[in-house]
Design an enzyme around this catalytic site. Structure first.
Site, PDB file in Angstrom:
ATOM      1  N   ASN A   1      23.679  35.652  32.582  1.00 31.43           N
ATOM      2  CA  ASN A   1      24.754  36.643  32.662  1.00 31.43           C
ATOM      3  C   ASN A   1      25.605  36.544  33.921  1.00 31.43           C
ATOM      4  OD1 ASN A   1      23.570  37.436  30.346  1.00 31.43           O
ATOM      5  ND2 ASN A   1      23.044  39.503  31.002  1.00 31.43           N
ATOM      6  N   CYS A   2      25.466  35.434  34.664  1.00 29.17           N
ATOM      7  CA  CYS A   2      26.315  35.252  35.844  1.00 29.17           C
ATOM      8  C   CYS A   2      27.614  34.589  35.411  1.00 29.17           C
ATOM      9  CB  CYS A   2      25.633  34.343  36.872  1.00 29.17           C
ATOM     10  SG  CYS A   2      24.490  35.218  37.933  1.00 29.17           S
ATOM     11  N   LEU A   3      28.732  35.177  35.829  1.00 28.78           N
ATOM     12  CA  LEU A   3      30.012  34.562  35.462  1.00 28.78           C
ATOM     13  C   LEU A   3      30.272  33.331  36.328  1.00 28.78           C
ATOM     14  CD1 LEU A   3      32.079  37.831  35.074  1.00 28.78           C
ATOM     15  CD2 LEU A   3      30.991  36.470  33.292  1.00 28.78           C
TER      16      LEU A   3
END
Lengths: 96, 106, 116
Positions: B104-106
């Site tokens: 979920n890290c951009l």
């Protein structure tokens, strides 16, 4: 500030009528609840075998996409903005 | 010096099983990070986390939360972790520890 | 506001449960109270001794064990489904609360999301 429709639950359903969860959703509705048909669930509007509850609305973009919007009589068709309003006016929401 | 095992286009190991401390040094070196005992402590934590849960902490916030849970407030805070692993700490630390990219890290 | 995420599909056959886990962890990251409920064949997520390496997937039992670390409050399982698939408590992972009434649990949460 409570709205009149706030008492019921908002049910957002995106499953086609032959999906098991479609019937589970319908059977869990109370009288004061509102049912919103989105995505494949709008196919229920063209399904002779499905009896929909009184407070049923359908997302117009989804009925249009499937060629249903002109023939729909059983349910009010709503815009995305109206769907957002509905979610704002309900404290309880179930996304099926 | 060890050959670096297969990596993806973002520099993460294709297979977490190919990791070794030497591999960690190589990957850290690309970011100009020289690994101290404080780095190794977090790397060991991540390796154990992955062995137990078969996933990377899914986001930076949860990385910080999980470090706090395991090693206490002093280390489980974003400033401390940012100093050790510049950029997005979860991404940098997972890359060096040989874990997959946090989902979920951009 | 409390959110309940419901998984009614068994693990590994589709990605729907994975997406539900992503949602759960996103809520947890922002300290939003969230709980998980497994119903129907979904309770098979909770079986002990899974090993998905042979099918090239991650083992959901292990993924799930990270949930408490991230502050996920409760993990519930439908009683009737457990009676069917996991009748012996020893077959189930630790920390699962049995829910005799799914409806009651749905009523207790402001937002309920069925996965997939």
């Amino acid at each position: 500030m409570k709205q009149a429709q706030d008492i019921g639950t908002l049910h957002i359903l995106n499953k086609a009528p032959d999906h098991p969860r479609f019937m589970t959703c319908l059977s869990s509705l109370s009288d004061q609840d509102t049912l919103v048909l989105i995505e494949n669930a709008v196919l229920a509007l063209s399904d002779a075998d499905t009896a929909l509850p009184r407070h049923t609305v359908a997302l117009e973009a989804d009925t249009e996409a499937r060629g249903l919007s002109a023939t729909v009589t059983g349910a009010q068709q709503i815009s995305h903005a109206q769907l957002v309003e509905l979610t704002e006016h309900h404290s309880r929401i179930i996304s099926w | 010096m060890t050959e670096s095992p297969a990596r993806n286009n973002e520099g993460y190991l294709e297979d977490a099983g190919t990791w070794s401390p030497d591999v960690a040094r190589i990957i850290a070196g690309e970011d100009d990070i020289s690994l101290s005992e404080n780095h190794w402590e977090i790397i060991r934590f991540l390796r154990e986390f992955y062995a137990a849960h078969e996933m990377s902490p899914p986001s930076n916030r949860l990385f910080v939360k999980a470090v706090k849970e395991a090693l206490g407030e002093e280390k489980g805070n974003s400033i401390y972790l940012m100093q050790l692993f510049p950029g997005t700490p979860a991404k940098t630390a997972c890359r060096i520890a040989g874990l997959p990219r946090p989902t979920n890290c951009l | 506001m409390t959110t309940l995420i419901v998984i009614d599909q068994p693990p590994y056959g589709s990605w729907t449960g994975r997406e539900a886990m992503d949602m759960l962890f996103s809520l947890a990251a922002f300290d939003q109270p969230a709980a998980l409920l497994f119903i129907g064949a979904g309770v098979n997520w909770l079986r002990r001794s899974q090993n998905a390496s042979g099918i090239g997937q991650k083992t959901v039992e292990k993924n799930l064990s990270a949930a408490p670390l991230f502050g996920v409050d409760r993990i519930y399982a439908e009683q009737a489904a457990c009676d069917r698939f996991l009748p012996d408590a020893g077959q189930r992972v630790n920390g699962v609360e049995l829910a005799p009434s799914v409806k009651q649990l749905l009523d207790q949460h402001d937002h309920v999301f069925f996965a997939g």
